[in-house]
Design a protein around this motif. Structure first.
Motif, PDB file in Angstrom:
ATOM      1  N   LEU A  10      85.464  27.468  46.118  1.00 50.61           N
ATOM      2  CA  LEU A  10      85.430  28.164  44.834  1.00 50.61           C
ATOM      3  C   LEU A  10      84.216  29.081  44.758  1.00 50.61           C
ATOM      4  CD1 LEU A  10      86.877  28.376  42.100  1.00 50.61           C
ATOM      5  CD2 LEU A  10      85.509  26.439  41.322  1.00 50.61           C
ATOM      6  N   LYS A  11      83.066  28.589  45.176  1.00 48.11           N
ATOM      7  CA  LYS A  11      81.834  29.371  45.158  1.00 48.11           C
ATOM      8  C   LYS A  11      81.965  30.600  46.057  1.00 48.11           C
ATOM      9  CE  LYS A  11      77.335  29.261  44.146  1.00 48.11           C
ATOM     10  NZ  LYS A  11      76.957  29.858  42.911  1.00 48.11           N
ATOM     11  N   GLU A  12      82.514  30.416  47.239  1.00 52.01           N
ATOM     12  CA  GLU A  12      82.692  31.525  48.178  1.00 52.01           C
ATOM     13  C   GLU A  12      83.649  32.577  47.613  1.00 52.01           C
ATOM     14  OE1 GLU A  12      84.661  32.133  52.565  1.00 52.01           O
ATOM     15  OE2 GLU A  12      83.502  30.300  52.226  1.00 52.01           O
ATOM     16  N   ASN A  13      84.752  32.140  47.027  1.00 49.21           N
ATOM     17  CA  ASN A  13      85.729  33.071  46.464  1.00 49.21           C
ATOM     18  C   ASN A  13      85.153  33.865  45.299  1.00 49.21           C
ATOM     19  OD1 ASN A  13      87.726  32.397  48.303  1.00 49.21           O
ATOM     20  ND2 ASN A  13      88.636  30.849  46.978  1.00 49.21           N
ATOM     21  N   MET A  14      84.421  33.204  44.425  1.00 50.85           N
ATOM     22  CA  MET A  14      83.847  33.915  43.275  1.00 50.85           C
ATOM     23  C   MET A  14      82.757  34.882  43.710  1.00 50.85           C
ATOM     24  SD  MET A  14      83.762  31.526  39.963  1.00 50.85           S
ATOM     25  CE  MET A  14      85.190  30.580  39.456  1.00 50.85           C
ATOM     26  N   ALA A  15      82.003  34.530  44.732  1.00 53.30           N
ATOM     27  CA  ALA A  15      80.940  35.417  45.219  1.00 53.30           C
ATOM     28  C   ALA A  15      81.509  36.747  45.703  1.00 53.30           C
ATOM     29  CB  ALA A  15      80.153  34.726  46.329  1.00 53.30           C
ATOM     30  N   LYS A  16      82.750  36.746  46.151  1.00 56.56           N
ATOM     31  CA  LYS A  16      83.405  37.961  46.651  1.00 56.56           C
ATOM     32  C   LYS A  16      83.953  38.830  45.526  1.00 56.56           C
ATOM     33  CE  LYS A  16      84.852  35.718  50.937  1.00 56.56           C
ATOM     34  NZ  LYS A  16      86.016  35.211  51.680  1.00 56.56           N
ATOM     35  N   GLN A  17      84.108  38.271  44.333  1.00 55.71           N
ATOM     36  CA  GLN A  17      84.698  39.009  43.218  1.00 55.71           C
ATOM     37  C   GLN A  17      83.669  39.930  42.563  1.00 55.71           C
ATOM     38  OE1 GLN A  17      86.993  36.696  40.383  1.00 55.71           O
ATOM     39  NE2 GLN A  17      87.291  35.104  41.911  1.00 55.71           N
ATOM     40  N   SER A  18      84.163  40.977  41.956  1.00 60.38           N
ATOM     41  CA  SER A  18      83.289  41.873  41.203  1.00 60.38           C
ATOM     42  C   SER A  18      82.883  41.198  39.893  1.00 60.38           C
ATOM     43  CB  SER A  18      84.016  43.183  40.889  1.00 60.38           C
ATOM     44  OG  SER A  18      85.069  42.940  39.959  1.00 60.38           O
ATOM     45  N   VAL A  19      81.807  41.678  39.319  1.00 60.77           N
ATOM     46  CA  VAL A  19      81.364  41.157  38.021  1.00 60.77           C
ATOM     47  C   VAL A  19      82.460  41.374  36.981  1.00 60.77           C
ATOM     48  CG1 VAL A  19      79.690  41.465  36.151  1.00 60.77           C
ATOM     49  CG2 VAL A  19      78.913  41.418  38.529  1.00 60.77           C
ATOM     50  N   GLU A  20      83.110  42.516  37.016  1.00 60.31           N
ATOM     51  CA  GLU A  20      84.173  42.813  36.057  1.00 60.31           C
ATOM     52  C   GLU A  20      85.315  41.809  36.171  1.00 60.31           C
ATOM     53  OE1 GLU A  20      82.673  45.012  38.059  1.00 60.31           O
ATOM     54  OE2 GLU A  20      81.645  46.292  36.603  1.00 60.31           O
ATOM     55  N   SER A  21      85.643  41.447  37.392  1.00 60.38           N
ATOM     56  CA  SER A  21      86.690  40.458  37.621  1.00 60.38           C
ATOM     57  C   SER A  21      86.279  39.091  37.074  1.00 60.38           C
ATOM     58  CB  SER A  21      86.986  40.362  39.124  1.00 60.38           C
ATOM     59  OG  SER A  21      87.885  39.318  39.391  1.00 60.38           O
ATOM     60  N   LEU A  22      85.029  38.724  37.247  1.00 60.01           N
ATOM     61  CA  LEU A  22      84.537  37.449  36.724  1.00 60.01           C
ATOM     62  C   LEU A  22      84.532  37.444  35.198  1.00 60.01           C
ATOM     63  CD1 LEU A  22      81.621  36.891  39.243  1.00 60.01           C
ATOM     64  CD2 LEU A  22      83.826  35.696  39.205  1.00 60.01           C
ATOM     65  N   ILE A  23      84.206  38.577  34.596  1.00 54.59           N
ATOM     66  CA  ILE A  23      84.239  38.690  33.128  1.00 54.59           C
ATOM     67  C   ILE A  23      85.677  38.514  32.644  1.00 54.59           C
ATOM     68  CG2 ILE A  23      83.919  40.276  31.177  1.00 54.59           C
ATOM     69  CD1 ILE A  23      81.264  39.178  32.304  1.00 54.59           C
ATOM     70  N   ALA A  24      86.631  39.134  33.321  1.00 55.43           N
ATOM     71  CA  ALA A  24      88.040  38.983  32.953  1.00 55.43           C
ATOM     72  C   ALA A  24      88.475  37.525  33.088  1.00 55.43           C
ATOM     73  CB  ALA A  24      88.913  39.887  33.820  1.00 55.43           C
ATOM     74  N   GLU A  25      88.000  36.863  34.122  1.00 54.82           N
ATOM     75  CA  GLU A  25      88.319  35.450  34.327  1.00 54.82           C
ATOM     76  C   GLU A  25      87.742  34.593  33.195  1.00 54.82           C
ATOM     77  OE1 GLU A  25      87.880  32.385  38.040  1.00 54.82           O
ATOM     78  OE2 GLU A  25      88.116  34.525  38.466  1.00 54.82           O
TER      79      GLU A  25
END
Length: 82
Positions: A10-25
């Motif tokens: 989970l940590k590895e997958n989220m580290a690859k995401q953009s900040v915008e994608s994490l905000i949407a999540e």
């Protein structure tokens, strides 16, 4: 049961995401009252990843509790509730 392998994945997958994608999540979780250990882990990793990416999450996280009461937007490197 939450395993270290799941946490690491989970940590590895989220580290690859953009900040915008994490905000949407994050915004997808707003209003949800369902709770499981997996969701708790997800939410913790999400906040930790935003912090590691240099995002100020003080509007939704006080160091102990995460607030999913309101959706957020990114303003520069700071999360703001909307």
């Amino acid at each position: 049961m939450v395993t270290k392998e799941y946490y690491d994945e989970l940590k590895e997958n989220m580290a690859k995401q953009s900040v915008e994608s994490l905000i949407a999540e994050f915004n997808q979780q707003v209003g949800s009252r369902a709770w499981t250990s997996i969701r708790g882990l997800h939410d913790s990793v999400l906040i930790d990843t935003l912090i590691e990416k240099g995002v100020d999450v003080s509007a939704i996280y006080d160091g102990a509790d995460i607030s999913f009461d309101r959706k957020v937007k990114l303003n520069g490197n700071k999360v703001e509730t909307i």
